[in-house]
Design an enzyme around this catalytic site. Structure first.
Site, PDB file in Angstrom:
ATOM      1  N   ASP A  73      21.579  56.598   8.189  1.00 24.60           N
ATOM      2  CA  ASP A  73      22.394  57.684   7.658  1.00 24.60           C
ATOM      3  C   ASP A  73      22.529  58.706   8.769  1.00 24.60           C
ATOM      4  OD1 ASP A  73      23.845  58.521   5.204  1.00 24.60           O
ATOM      5  OD2 ASP A  73      22.751  60.374   5.609  1.00 24.60           O
ATOM      6  N   ASP A 176      33.481  61.074  17.550  1.00 28.28           N
ATOM      7  CA  ASP A 176      33.281  60.906  18.994  1.00 28.28           C
ATOM      8  C   ASP A 176      34.410  61.491  19.848  1.00 28.28           C
ATOM      9  OD1 ASP A 176      30.720  59.728  19.236  1.00 28.28           O
ATOM     10  OD2 ASP A 176      31.513  57.761  18.696  1.00 28.28           O
TER      11      ASP A 176
HETATM   12  P1  ITT Z   1      27.330  53.496   5.774  1.00 28.00           P
HETATM   13  O1  ITT Z   1      26.967  54.566   4.767  1.00 28.00           O
HETATM   14  O2  ITT Z   1      27.827  52.237   5.132  1.00 28.00           O
HETATM   15  O3  ITT Z   1      26.247  53.246   6.780  1.00 28.00           O
HETATM   16  P2  ITT Z   1      29.160  55.507   6.849  1.00 28.00           P
HETATM   17  O4  ITT Z   1      30.045  55.519   8.053  1.00 28.00           O
HETATM   18  O5  ITT Z   1      29.761  56.020   5.554  1.00 28.00           O
HETATM   19  O6  ITT Z   1      28.603  54.001   6.652  1.00 28.00           O
HETATM   20  P3  ITT Z   1      27.266  57.700   6.827  1.00 28.00           P
HETATM   21  O7  ITT Z   1      27.335  57.998   5.370  1.00 28.00           O
HETATM   22  O8  ITT Z   1      25.918  57.697   7.509  1.00 28.00           O
HETATM   23  O9  ITT Z   1      27.857  56.272   7.200  1.00 28.00           O
HETATM   24  O10 ITT Z   1      28.241  58.723   7.569  1.00 28.00           O
HETATM   25  C1  ITT Z   1      28.204  58.826   8.938  1.00 28.00           C
HETATM   26  C2  ITT Z   1      29.423  59.609   9.416  1.00 28.00           C
HETATM   27  O11 ITT Z   1      28.997  60.562  10.404  1.00 28.00           O
HETATM   28  C3  ITT Z   1      30.382  58.670  10.133  1.00 28.00           C
HETATM   29  O12 ITT Z   1      31.331  58.130   9.261  1.00 28.00           O
HETATM   30  C4  ITT Z   1      30.999  59.598  11.173  1.00 28.00           C
HETATM   31  O13 ITT Z   1      31.995  60.381  10.562  1.00 28.00           O
HETATM   32  C5  ITT Z   1      29.815  60.496  11.545  1.00 28.00           C
HETATM   33  N1  ITT Z   1      29.035  59.893  12.647  1.00 28.00           N
HETATM   34  C6  ITT Z   1      27.767  59.401  12.588  1.00 28.00           C
HETATM   35  N2  ITT Z   1      27.393  58.875  13.768  1.00 28.00           N
HETATM   36  C7  ITT Z   1      28.442  59.030  14.583  1.00 28.00           C
HETATM   37  C8  ITT Z   1      28.684  58.665  15.931  1.00 28.00           C
HETATM   38  O14 ITT Z   1      27.785  57.987  16.642  1.00 28.00           O
HETATM   39  N3  ITT Z   1      29.864  58.975  16.465  1.00 28.00           N
HETATM   40  C9  ITT Z   1      30.797  59.626  15.745  1.00 28.00           C
HETATM   41  N4  ITT Z   1      30.671  59.981  14.466  1.00 28.00           N
HETATM   42  C10 ITT Z   1      29.493  59.694  13.878  1.00 28.00           C
END
Ligand code: ITT
Length: 222
Positions: A73, A176
């Site tokens: 997460d 990003d």
């Molecule tokens: P899962 O819950 O299925 O893992 P998700 O993309 O919905 O997929 P999250 O609820 O953890 O995952 O939300 C993470 C969000 O935060 C992601 O969609 C991006 O908008 C942002 N994010 C997280 N890590 C990132 C990264 O390495 N680079 C850019 N944005 C990132």
């Protein structure tokens, strides 16, 4: 050989997790994507913290797949917004609500909203960090329900760039293209989208959290 499911619906996360863990774990562990295992409903992310949501996902998918699961997460905390979008990063454009938008469209609208909210905020007040919590869960066994084995947190410091310098870059995902990397030698000169995958993984919140998790995964092999 141990099977571990990378418990995420985000294909970019799967790529990054594999790139960090495969060289460390080698052939001793098979890292499976969720889709390779089956079709599973996404658990509602009702937690108030990255830790809670990461545990919700790890436990839900360990329960559903019957395999060890590694969940991520993550999100973006922006200082000038009091830490928002935080745990709502993925659905920021819809105030945290899941509305069925495709991921690419969501990313685009999330980025537009963030830039709009920071319009006029000077560079020195645009500080931000990506945060990631990865959780490893074991499946149910006998009468024991699925349980959390380990969790680790990583952070990646930077700043939200200003148009027209951003959005920029073709790598990564999510925020990003807006995120100017603080670490040397980049010193706010490039976005995390402009980094090579290897460079991003070496500096990122996800890379740090996963490197800390390596030992807990290795312990399952003994
Ligand atoms: P899962 O819950 O299925 O893992 P998700 O993309 O919905 O997929 P999250 O609820 O953890 O995952 O939300 C993470 C969000 O935060 C992601 O969609 C991006 O908008 C942002 N994010 C997280 N890590 C990132 C990264 O390495 N680079 C850019 N944005 C990132």
């Amino acid at each position: 050989m141990l099977d571990v499911v990378i418990a995420t619906g985000n294909a970019h996360k799967v790529e990054e997790v594999r790139a960090v863990l495969l060289p460390r774990l080698g052939a001793r562990v098979r890292l499976l994507g969720l889709r390779e295992v089956g079709e599973f409903p996404e658990p509602p992310e009702t937690g108030a913290t990255f830790e809670e949501n990461s545990a919700i996902k790890a436990l839900a998918y360990a329960g559903a797949t019957g395999l060890h699961c590694l969940a991520d997460d993550s999100g973006l905390e922006v200082d000038a917004l009091g830490g928002r979008p935080g745990v709502s990063s993925s659905h920021y454009c819809t105030d945290g609500m899941e509305t069925g938008l495709a991921r690419a469209e969501r990313d685009r609208l999330n980025n537009e909203r963030l830039l709009r909210e920071l319009r006029g905020v000077p560079a020195e007040r645009r500080g931000a960090r990506f945060v990631c919590v990865v959780t490893l869960a074991a499946p149910a066994s006998g009468t024991e329900p699925a349980r959390v084995i380990a969790a680790s947190r990583g952070a990646f410091e930077g700043r939200i760039g200003e148009p027209p310098r951003v959005p920029s870059g073709a790598g990564g995902f999510g925020y990003d293209p807006l995120f100017m990397v603080a670490a040397e030698p980049f010193a706010f000169g490039v976005t995390s989208s402009e980094l090579r995958a290897k460079e991003k993984n070496a500096l990122s919140h996800r890379g740090a959290a996963l490197r800390d998790m390596t030992r807990a995964i290795e312990a399952l092999l003994t």
